[in-house]
Design a protein around this motif. Structure first.
Motif, PDB file in Angstrom:
ATOM      1  N   LEU A  37     -36.065  -8.401  -7.428  1.00  0.00           N
ATOM      2  CA  LEU A  37     -37.104  -7.686  -6.678  1.00  0.00           C
ATOM      3  C   LEU A  37     -37.957  -8.593  -5.797  1.00  0.00           C
ATOM      4  N   VAL A  38     -37.967  -9.908  -6.062  1.00  0.00           N
ATOM      5  CA  VAL A  38     -38.764 -10.802  -5.215  1.00  0.00           C
ATOM      6  C   VAL A  38     -38.279 -10.755  -3.758  1.00  0.00           C
ATOM      7  N   PRO A  39     -37.008 -11.091  -3.472  1.00  0.00           N
ATOM      8  CA  PRO A  39     -36.565 -10.985  -2.074  1.00  0.00           C
ATOM      9  C   PRO A  39     -36.537  -9.549  -1.558  1.00  0.00           C
ATOM     10  N   LEU A  40     -36.194  -8.589  -2.437  1.00  0.00           N
ATOM     11  CA  LEU A  40     -36.117  -7.188  -2.002  1.00  0.00           C
ATOM     12  C   LEU A  40     -37.491  -6.658  -1.596  1.00  0.00           C
ATOM     13  N   THR A  41     -38.529  -7.021  -2.364  1.00  0.00           N
ATOM     14  CA  THR A  41     -39.878  -6.568  -2.027  1.00  0.00           C
ATOM     15  C   THR A  41     -40.326  -7.149  -0.686  1.00  0.00           C
ATOM     16  N   ILE A  42     -40.059  -8.452  -0.488  1.00  0.00           N
ATOM     17  CA  ILE A  42     -40.428  -9.080   0.788  1.00  0.00           C
ATOM     18  C   ILE A  42     -39.705  -8.370   1.937  1.00  0.00           C
ATOM     19  N   ALA A  43     -38.419  -8.076   1.743  1.00  0.00           N
ATOM     20  CA  ALA A  43     -37.645  -7.394   2.788  1.00  0.00           C
ATOM     21  C   ALA A  43     -38.210  -6.009   3.089  1.00  0.00           C
TER      22      ALA A  43
ATOM     23  N   PHE B  78     -53.969   0.341   0.956  1.00  0.00           N
ATOM     24  CA  PHE B  78     -54.462  -1.036   0.813  1.00  0.00           C
ATOM     25  C   PHE B  78     -54.308  -1.492  -0.643  1.00  0.00           C
ATOM     26  N   GLY B  79     -54.705  -0.606  -1.565  1.00  0.00           N
ATOM     27  CA  GLY B  79     -54.558  -0.905  -2.993  1.00  0.00           C
ATOM     28  C   GLY B  79     -53.109  -1.093  -3.388  1.00  0.00           C
ATOM     29  N   TYR B  80     -52.254  -0.254  -2.817  1.00  0.00           N
ATOM     30  CA  TYR B  80     -50.816  -0.325  -3.102  1.00  0.00           C
ATOM     31  C   TYR B  80     -50.255  -1.664  -2.622  1.00  0.00           C
ATOM     32  N   THR B  81     -50.657  -2.061  -1.406  1.00  0.00           N
ATOM     33  CA  THR B  81     -50.201  -3.336  -0.849  1.00  0.00           C
ATOM     34  C   THR B  81     -50.601  -4.494  -1.755  1.00  0.00           C
ATOM     35  N   TRP B  82     -51.903  -4.481  -2.164  1.00  0.00           N
ATOM     36  CA  TRP B  82     -52.394  -5.568  -3.006  1.00  0.00           C
ATOM     37  C   TRP B  82     -51.685  -5.571  -4.370  1.00  0.00           C
ATOM     38  N   ALA B  83     -51.560  -4.368  -4.980  1.00  0.00           N
ATOM     39  CA  ALA B  83     -50.917  -4.267  -6.295  1.00  0.00           C
ATOM     40  C   ALA B  83     -49.486  -4.772  -6.239  1.00  0.00           C
ATOM     41  N   LEU B  84     -48.786  -4.416  -5.164  1.00  0.00           N
ATOM     42  CA  LEU B  84     -47.381  -4.825  -5.013  1.00  0.00           C
ATOM     43  C   LEU B  84     -47.268  -6.349  -4.910  1.00  0.00           C
ATOM     44  N   ILE B  85     -48.109  -6.937  -4.056  1.00  0.00           N
ATOM     45  CA  ILE B  85     -48.051  -8.392  -3.859  1.00  0.00           C
ATOM     46  C   ILE B  85     -48.535  -9.113  -5.117  1.00  0.00           C
ATOM     47  N   HIS B  86     -49.598  -8.591  -5.735  1.00  0.00           N
ATOM     48  CA  HIS B  86     -50.121  -9.240  -6.937  1.00  0.00           C
ATOM     49  C   HIS B  86     -49.100  -9.208  -8.070  1.00  0.00           C
ATOM     50  N   GLY B 118     -53.592 -15.888  -3.823  1.00  0.00           N
ATOM     51  CA  GLY B 118     -52.411 -15.584  -3.005  1.00  0.00           C
ATOM     52  C   GLY B 118     -52.278 -14.101  -2.702  1.00  0.00           C
ATOM     53  N   SER B 119     -52.495 -13.256  -3.710  1.00  0.00           N
ATOM     54  CA  SER B 119     -52.320 -11.813  -3.499  1.00  0.00           C
ATOM     55  C   SER B 119     -53.360 -11.266  -2.530  1.00  0.00           C
ATOM     56  N   ILE B 120     -54.616 -11.717  -2.692  1.00  0.00           N
ATOM     57  CA  ILE B 120     -55.671 -11.250  -1.790  1.00  0.00           C
ATOM     58  C   ILE B 120     -55.403 -11.766  -0.375  1.00  0.00           C
ATOM     59  N   GLY B 121     -55.035 -13.056  -0.276  1.00  0.00           N
ATOM     60  CA  GLY B 121     -54.756 -13.656   1.029  1.00  0.00           C
ATOM     61  C   GLY B 121     -53.609 -12.976   1.756  1.00  0.00           C
ATOM     62  N   PHE B 122     -52.492 -12.796   1.041  1.00  0.00           N
ATOM     63  CA  PHE B 122     -51.313 -12.177   1.657  1.00  0.00           C
ATOM     64  C   PHE B 122     -51.596 -10.732   2.076  1.00  0.00           C
ATOM     65  N   THR B 123     -52.383 -10.006   1.256  1.00  0.00           N
ATOM     66  CA  THR B 123     -52.699  -8.612   1.582  1.00  0.00           C
ATOM     67  C   THR B 123     -53.495  -8.540   2.884  1.00  0.00           C
ATOM     68  N   ILE B 124     -54.495  -9.422   3.013  1.00  0.00           N
ATOM     69  CA  ILE B 124     -55.328  -9.421   4.228  1.00  0.00           C
ATOM     70  C   ILE B 124     -54.476  -9.804   5.443  1.00  0.00           C
ATOM     71  N   VAL B 125     -53.635 -10.833   5.283  1.00  0.00           N
ATOM     72  CA  VAL B 125     -52.767 -11.268   6.392  1.00  0.00           C
ATOM     73  C   VAL B 125     -51.836 -10.127   6.802  1.00  0.00           C
ATOM     74  N   TRP B 127     -52.233  -6.850   6.444  1.00  0.00           N
ATOM     75  CA  TRP B 127     -52.943  -5.769   7.149  1.00  0.00           C
ATOM     76  C   TRP B 127     -53.382  -6.224   8.537  1.00  0.00           C
ATOM     77  N   PHE B 128     -53.698  -7.511   8.644  1.00  0.00           N
ATOM     78  CA  PHE B 128     -54.033  -8.093   9.947  1.00  0.00           C
ATOM     79  C   PHE B 128     -52.830  -7.963  10.879  1.00  0.00           C
ATOM     80  N   VAL B 129     -51.665  -8.345  10.370  1.00  0.00           N
ATOM     81  CA  VAL B 129     -50.429  -8.236  11.159  1.00  0.00           C
ATOM     82  C   VAL B 129     -50.139  -6.770  11.472  1.00  0.00           C
ATOM     83  N   GLY B 130     -50.301  -5.917  10.465  1.00  0.00           N
ATOM     84  CA  GLY B 130     -50.023  -4.494  10.637  1.00  0.00           C
ATOM     85  C   GLY B 130     -50.860  -3.858  11.736  1.00  0.00           C
TER      86      GLY B 130
END
Lengths: 130, 138
Positions: A37-43, B78-86, B118-125, B127-130
């Motif tokens: 899921l790591v690469p799949l999630t990023i994709a 936004f919560g979903y994005t953060w939860a997924l990355i976290h 990392g999760s907070i940073g990536f989420t903000i980046v 949404w910034f890109v989005g």
């Protein structure tokens, strides 16, 4: 072996009392799916961000294209299996009474099957353009 | 059995539960990993709604697009994005720990803080890109 006087079979005496010897498989599948899921999630994140703001026709075309659809299918199937395993652990940790535990485990399986099938159906429909 | 009569069941020592321990970063992130996992379990409904709407037609897709740009929709997304990355970063941390590395006092704290930052940073980046690069949700 000293319990031979009892008419209860050895299986009946140990049933529900110990390990069922399938916990390792559960643990391993959780790790296996997490690695996938790591690469799949990023994709999938890249795909979804790329679809932001596009109209329906463009979204259908992109989601239905083979590489995107295959990645989405892999993500959905792996995710659904991963979350089915994960929710089972959560239920077993917090729900102790037999009937609620059985009911929630059943609901977990039904939910994951239904959600997974709906997503797969949608992606296939987009791909085959029916 | 005699002891059971003299001391009532409620007075027996119990194994300590969460509230007895001082909260630590690794403990909090372990809880957050489970909570985000549970949230993503139901968050999958959002992805399925989006996919089935796209497969149904322009009207159904327009409904999803409308909902996602409301304040509630954006907060959920936004919560979903953060939860997924976290949960993904937390999963990577657990995979590293599974190999037996990074369990020392410095390593485990570093990994745990890195997950959160990392999760907070990536989420903000993301949404910034989005919003700025991809034009956001219309």
């Amino acid at each position: 072996m000293t319990e031979r006087k009892s008419i209860r079979t050895p299986l009946a005496r140990v049933r529900h009392l110990g390990a069922a010897h399938n916990g390792t498989g559960h643990f391993w599948h959780q790790r296996l799916t997490s690695v996938a899921l790591v690469p799949l999630t990023i994709a999938v994140i890249i795909i979804v961000v790329g679809l932001l703001g596009r109209n329906h026709a463009a979204v259908v075309q992109i989601l239905g294209s083979s590489p995107v659809a295959i990645v989405m299918l892999l993500f959905i199937l792996t995710s659904v299996y991963h979350m089915w395993l994960g929710m089972q652990v959560i239920i077993e940790d917090y729900v102790h009474d037999e009937l609620p535990k059985f009911a929630t485990l059943l609901a977990n399986t039904f939910f994951c099957c239904a959600v997974g099938l709906a997503a797969v159906f949608a992606i296939l429909k987009l791909s085959f353009g029916v | 059995m005699v002891e059971a009569k003299t001391s009532p069941l409620k007075d027996r020592p119990l194994s300590p539960h969460l509230q007895i321990y001082r909260p630590t970063m690794t403990m909090m992130m372990s809880i957050v990993h489970r909570v985000t996992g549970g949230a993503l379990f139901f968050g999958m409904l959002l992805l399925v709604w989006w996919l089935t709407a796209a497969a149904s037609g322009p009207n159904a897709y327009a409904t999803v697009q409308w909902f996602m740009q409301t304040l509630v929709g954006r907060l959920i997304l936004f919560g979903y994005t953060w939860a997924l990355i976290h949960h993904m970063l937390g999963g990577i941390r657990h995979l590293i720990w599974d190999t037996g590395t990074g369990l020392d006092p410095v390593g485990r704290e570093w990994l745990t803080v890195a997950t959160l930052v990392g999760s907070i940073g990536f989420t903000i980046v993301l949404w910034f890109v989005g919003y700025l690069v991809m034009g956001g949700m219309r």
